[in-house]
Scaffold this motif. Structure first.
Motif, PDB file in Angstrom:
ATOM      1  N   GLU A  29       0.826  -1.239   0.057  1.00  0.00           N
ATOM      2  CA  GLU A  29      -0.035  -0.058   0.064  1.00  0.00           C
ATOM      3  C   GLU A  29       0.737   1.319   0.009  1.00  0.00           C
ATOM      4  N   THR A  30       2.064   1.233   0.604  1.00  0.00           N
ATOM      5  CA  THR A  30       2.613   2.492   1.024  1.00  0.00           C
ATOM      6  C   THR A  30       3.760   2.418  -0.114  1.00  0.00           C
ATOM      7  N   ILE A  31       3.984   3.936  -0.879  1.00  0.00           N
ATOM      8  CA  ILE A  31       5.204   3.997  -1.592  1.00  0.00           C
ATOM      9  C   ILE A  31       5.487   5.418  -1.567  1.00  0.00           C
ATOM     10  N   SER A  32       7.019   5.814  -1.528  1.00  0.00           N
ATOM     11  CA  SER A  32       7.450   7.038  -1.369  1.00  0.00           C
ATOM     12  C   SER A  32       7.293   7.931  -2.544  1.00  0.00           C
ATOM     13  N   ASP A  33       7.284   9.258  -2.350  1.00  0.00           N
ATOM     14  CA  ASP A  33       7.122   9.693  -3.943  1.00  0.00           C
ATOM     15  C   ASP A  33       8.258   9.548  -4.672  1.00  0.00           C
ATOM     16  N   LYS A  34       9.522   9.336  -4.274  1.00  0.00           N
ATOM     17  CA  LYS A  34      10.817   9.058  -4.980  1.00  0.00           C
ATOM     18  C   LYS A  34      10.511   7.730  -5.531  1.00  0.00           C
ATOM     19  N   ALA A  35      10.134   6.760  -4.988  1.00  0.00           N
ATOM     20  CA  ALA A  35      10.033   5.413  -5.550  1.00  0.00           C
ATOM     21  C   ALA A  35       8.794   5.479  -6.488  1.00  0.00           C
ATOM     22  N   ALA A  36       7.728   6.115  -6.216  1.00  0.00           N
ATOM     23  CA  ALA A  36       6.530   6.096  -7.402  1.00  0.00           C
ATOM     24  C   ALA A  36       7.040   6.794  -8.654  1.00  0.00           C
ATOM     25  N   GLN A  37       7.822   7.963  -8.386  1.00  0.00           N
ATOM     26  CA  GLN A  37       8.279   8.518  -9.535  1.00  0.00           C
ATOM     27  C   GLN A  37       9.334   7.837 -10.299  1.00  0.00           C
ATOM     28  N   GLY A  38      10.104   7.050  -9.463  1.00  0.00           N
ATOM     29  CA  GLY A  38      11.164   6.110 -10.447  1.00  0.00           C
ATOM     30  C   GLY A  38      10.660   5.190 -10.939  1.00  0.00           C
ATOM     31  N   LEU A  39       9.398   4.431 -10.421  1.00  0.00           N
ATOM     32  CA  LEU A  39       8.911   3.309 -11.039  1.00  0.00           C
ATOM     33  C   LEU A  39       8.104   3.816 -12.339  1.00  0.00           C
ATOM     34  N   LEU A  40       7.457   5.068 -12.428  1.00  0.00           N
ATOM     35  CA  LEU A  40       6.980   5.688 -13.488  1.00  0.00           C
ATOM     36  C   LEU A  40       7.711   5.916 -14.633  1.00  0.00           C
ATOM     37  N   ASP A  41       9.001   6.539 -14.158  1.00  0.00           N
ATOM     38  CA  ASP A  41       9.836   7.029 -15.116  1.00  0.00           C
ATOM     39  C   ASP A  41      10.646   5.732 -15.753  1.00  0.00           C
ATOM     40  N   ILE A  42      10.901   4.546 -15.450  1.00  0.00           N
ATOM     41  CA  ILE A  42      11.477   3.581 -15.898  1.00  0.00           C
ATOM     42  C   ILE A  42      10.325   2.883 -16.858  1.00  0.00           C
ATOM     43  N   VAL A  43       9.154   2.824 -16.492  1.00  0.00           N
ATOM     44  CA  VAL A  43       8.144   2.361 -17.343  1.00  0.00           C
ATOM     45  C   VAL A  43       7.998   3.268 -18.645  1.00  0.00           C
ATOM     46  N   LYS A  44       7.701   4.596 -18.201  1.00  0.00           N
ATOM     47  CA  LYS A  44       7.808   5.644 -19.460  1.00  0.00           C
ATOM     48  C   LYS A  44       8.949   5.379 -20.327  1.00  0.00           C
ATOM     49  N   ASN A  45      10.091   5.110 -20.123  1.00  0.00           N
ATOM     50  CA  ASN A  45      11.333   5.192 -20.923  1.00  0.00           C
ATOM     51  C   ASN A  45      11.566   3.578 -21.378  1.00  0.00           C
ATOM     52  N   GLY A  46      10.689   2.822 -21.167  1.00  0.00           N
ATOM     53  CA  GLY A  46      10.380   1.368 -22.004  1.00  0.00           C
ATOM     54  C   GLY A  46      10.404   0.196 -21.004  1.00  0.00           C
ATOM     55  N   LYS A  47      10.562   0.230 -19.746  1.00  0.00           N
ATOM     56  CA  LYS A  47      10.755  -0.857 -18.927  1.00  0.00           C
ATOM     57  C   LYS A  47       9.453  -1.602 -19.146  1.00  0.00           C
TER      58      LYS A  47
END
Length: 245
Positions: free
Chosen positions: A82-100
């Motif tokens: 349930e919990t995710i830090s702002d840094k981790a959330a943005q990190g996951l979104l960024d790696i997917v946006k970039n093709g992961k």
């Protein structure tokens, strides 16, 4: 003779290297939901051409960045965190946006209920909090579940991701009243035995340059051991690996 032996050894080394290169390397993320660990990982041990690393929440969130995620072809989520830090959330979104590529497997679709962007990343959600469907402007229903339901699963014709010999029937934990975006690509459909209603149970969603697949099947040991489920999982992961950057 020496030259022939060296040639043979070289050919064998090339063959071994080529075989190893075909392996898909995945990161499996768990945590927040009980599961039959030994049987779950036995399933992955028996998926040909796939190797894995396992990490549990919350430590898994250290991998949500380009550096840590780079060596993995696909991230497979089998968590319900349930919990995710702002840094981790943005990190996951960024790696997917970039093709992961990522796979949201079974109960992982139920997590991150306080993270608004998760529903857009997944292209769907088992809702535990109110959500307004942007397509209709109406409130989407809260999710429901039921154990040990006899279901029939079939591949959507021409989906290009998962092929089956034909529909198959087995016992699964069912999620009902799922929100699924109208923009996703259906892969598999599910139908309760005795019902004429078919619903999407696996779909593909695009997020930036990345590919996200949600697969709602996969509850327990009998499911892990089902050859059809193993085949679906193998085909899905290998498809995602080809799409991953």
């Amino acid at each position: 003779m020496k030259t022939k032996l060296l040639t043979l050894i070289t050919a064998l080394l090339v063959s071994v290297s080529a075989f190893a290169a075909k392996n898909v390397n995945i990161l499996i993320v768990t945590g927040g939901h009980e599961y039959e660990k030994e049987d779950f990982f036995t399933m992955f041990d028996n998926l040909p051409g796939i190797t894995y690393t396992h990490i549990e929440q919350p430590m898994a969130q250290n991998y949500y960045n380009a550096g840590m995620a780079a060596k993995y072809d696909v991230i497979v989520f089998y968590d319900m965190w349930e919990t995710i830090s702002d840094k981790a959330a943005q990190g996951l979104l960024d790696i997917v946006k970039n093709g992961k590529s990522i796979l949201l497997f079974h109960h992982s679709i139920c997590g991150y209920n306080s993270w608004p962007e998760f529903i857009n990343l997944a292209g769907g959600k088992y809702l535990k909090k109110p959500f307004t469907d942007p397509a209709t402007g109406k409130a989407a229903p809260m999710g429901q579940f039921k154990h040990d339901v006899m279901v029939t699963v079939e591949a959507v014709k021409g989906n290009g991701i998962v092929k089956l010999d034909g529909p198959f029937t087995y016992k699964e934990e069912r999620y009902y009243d799922m929100y699924v975006s109208p923009d996703v690509k259906p892969i598999l459909m599910i139908q309760d035995v005795g019902s004429d209603k078919k619903e999407i149970v696996e779909w593909e969603n695009k997020y930036g340059k990345g590919t996200v697949i949600s697969l709602l099947l996969g509850h327990d040991k009998p499911v892990y051991e089902n050859p059809n489920i193993r085949s679906i999982l193998e085909q899905t992961i290998k498809y995602l690996a080809k799409k991953s950057k």
